[in-house]
Design an enzyme around this catalytic site. Structure first.
Site, short mmCIF file in Angstrom:
data_model
loop_
_atom_site.label_atom_id
_atom_site.label_comp_id
_atom_site.label_asym_id
_atom_site.label_seq_id
_atom_site.Cartn_x
_atom_site.Cartn_y
_atom_site.Cartn_z
N LYS A 13 3.61 -23.03 -21.98
CA LYS A 13 2.21 -22.71 -22.31
C LYS A 13 1.99 -22.70 -23.83
CE LYS A 13 2.10 -18.67 -20.25
NZ LYS A 13 3.47 -18.52 -19.72
N ARG A 88 -3.62 -12.46 -16.12
CA ARG A 88 -2.29 -12.42 -15.53
C ARG A 88 -2.30 -11.69 -14.18
NH1 ARG A 88 1.16 -13.04 -20.10
NH2 ARG A 88 3.39 -12.92 -19.66
N ARG A 127 15.62 -21.33 -25.66
CA ARG A 127 14.70 -20.93 -26.72
C ARG A 127 15.31 -19.79 -27.55
NH1 ARG A 127 8.98 -18.93 -24.65
NH2 ARG A 127 9.99 -16.95 -24.26
N ARG A 139 12.51 -11.79 -29.65
CA ARG A 139 11.59 -10.91 -28.95
C ARG A 139 12.42 -9.87 -28.20
NH1 ARG A 139 7.29 -14.54 -25.69
NH2 ARG A 139 7.71 -12.88 -24.18
N ARG A 150 10.04 -10.33 -15.83
CA ARG A 150 8.85 -11.12 -16.18
C ARG A 150 8.60 -12.19 -15.11
NH1 ARG A 150 11.01 -12.53 -21.80
NH2 ARG A 150 9.50 -14.21 -21.82
P1 ADP Z 1 5.89 -14.75 -21.48
O1 ADP Z 1 4.85 -15.69 -20.98
O2 ADP Z 1 7.03 -15.44 -22.14
O3 ADP Z 1 6.37 -13.76 -20.45
P2 ADP Z 1 3.96 -13.33 -23.25
O4 ADP Z 1 4.16 -13.41 -24.71
O5 ADP Z 1 2.78 -14.01 -22.66
O6 ADP Z 1 5.33 -13.83 -22.64
O7 ADP Z 1 3.90 -11.79 -22.79
C1 ADP Z 1 4.88 -10.85 -23.15
C2 ADP Z 1 4.59 -9.49 -22.48
O8 ADP Z 1 3.32 -9.00 -22.94
C3 ADP Z 1 4.47 -9.50 -20.97
O9 ADP Z 1 5.71 -9.42 -20.33
C4 ADP Z 1 3.59 -8.26 -20.74
O10 ADP Z 1 4.32 -7.07 -20.87
C5 ADP Z 1 2.63 -8.31 -21.90
N1 ADP Z 1 1.40 -9.07 -21.56
C6 ADP Z 1 0.98 -10.24 -22.14
N2 ADP Z 1 -0.19 -10.64 -21.60
C7 ADP Z 1 -0.51 -9.71 -20.65
C8 ADP Z 1 -1.58 -9.57 -19.74
N3 ADP Z 1 -2.58 -10.47 -19.68
N4 ADP Z 1 -1.59 -8.49 -18.91
C9 ADP Z 1 -0.62 -7.58 -18.95
N5 ADP Z 1 0.44 -7.66 -19.78
C10 ADP Z 1 0.50 -8.71 -20.63
#
Ligand code: ADP
Length: 209
Positions: A13, A88, A127, A139, A150
């Site tokens: 993404k 999400r 990565r 991270r 996740r």
């Molecule tokens: P990835 O897609 O690699 O899991 P992101 O950077 O999108 O990572 O998200 C990292 C973390 O941030 C998620 O595991 C969650 O804890 C939080 N997060 C991000 N976006 C959302 C969302 N829309 N709703 C709830 N938690 C979120």
């Protein structure tokens, strides 16, 4: 243009969002990045989010919805945006629908980047190794336990959005296993078939002939 990128961790993404930013002049609204910034700044949102994020769990819907709503109101988002990592959950998608309706905005397309689960873990591991190699800080959720969480959160809470947007006729599924330029081309081909997508982000196609 206003787009959503859906897909599990490691689906690509961020990579595709970056290309869309460069080619179409959109801004990338990554809730993960926004939350990490809040954590780094030590805001009250950041304090709530930190432990949940570190464990690979989702942060509460209302908190994320408020962040996105505020971000969409900023001037740079007027030219169009790509939502990366949001919505999400189904309640987040419903809140987004209400939010956009209130602001008089509409979505142009939703892309699902579809990738076999068994290669996601190795993509994320790669990565992490590359970031380590470049001396970048990792991270705090890029470890095997949080990654499995996740993925589980994606499966249980985010995957239902595929059906949600399919039902609305907005879903475009792209094969995320293809090489990066092929995935980008598949996305561009959908975008060029959208009436609103003709011309640059700033231009608007008025003629329907
Ligand atoms: P990835 O897609 O690699 O899991 P992101 O950077 O999108 O990572 O998200 C990292 C973390 O941030 C998620 O595991 C969650 O804890 C939080 N997060 C991000 N976006 C959302 C969302 N829309 N709703 C709830 N938690 C979120």
């Amino acid at each position: 243009m206003r787009l959503i990128l859906l897909g599990p961790p490691g689906a690509g993404k961020g990579t595709q969002a970056q290309r869309l930013v460069e080619r179409h002049g959109l801004v990338q609204l990554s809730t993960g990045d926004m939350l990490r910034a809040a954590v780094a700044a030590g805001t009250s949102v950041g304090r709530t989010a930190k432990d949940l994020m570190d464990r690979g769990e989702l942060v509460p819907d209302d908190l994320v919805v408020a962040i996105v709503s505020g971000r969409i109101d900023q001037p740079d988002a007027k030219k169009g945006f790509i939502l990366d990592g949001f919505p999400r959950t189904v309640p987040q998608a419903e809140a987004l629908d209400r939010m956009l309706a209130d602001k008089g905005l509409k979505l142009d397309a939703v892309f699902e980047l579809k990738v076999d689960e068994d290669i996601l873990t190795s993509r994320v591991e790669k990565r992490v190794a590359e970031m380590r190699g470049r001396g970048e800080s990792l991270r705090s959720d890029d470890n095997p336990e949080a990654l499995q969480k996740r993925l589980a959160a994606y499966r249980a809470q985010t995957k239902p959005l595929v059906a949600y947007y399919a039902q609305k006729g907005a879903l475009n599924t792209v094969d995320g296993m293809l090489p990066i330029p092929h995935v980008a081309a598949a996305i561009d081909s959908v975008l060029s078939s959208l009436p609103q997508a003709s011309g640059s982000g700033a231009a608007r196609a008025e003629s329907s002939s």
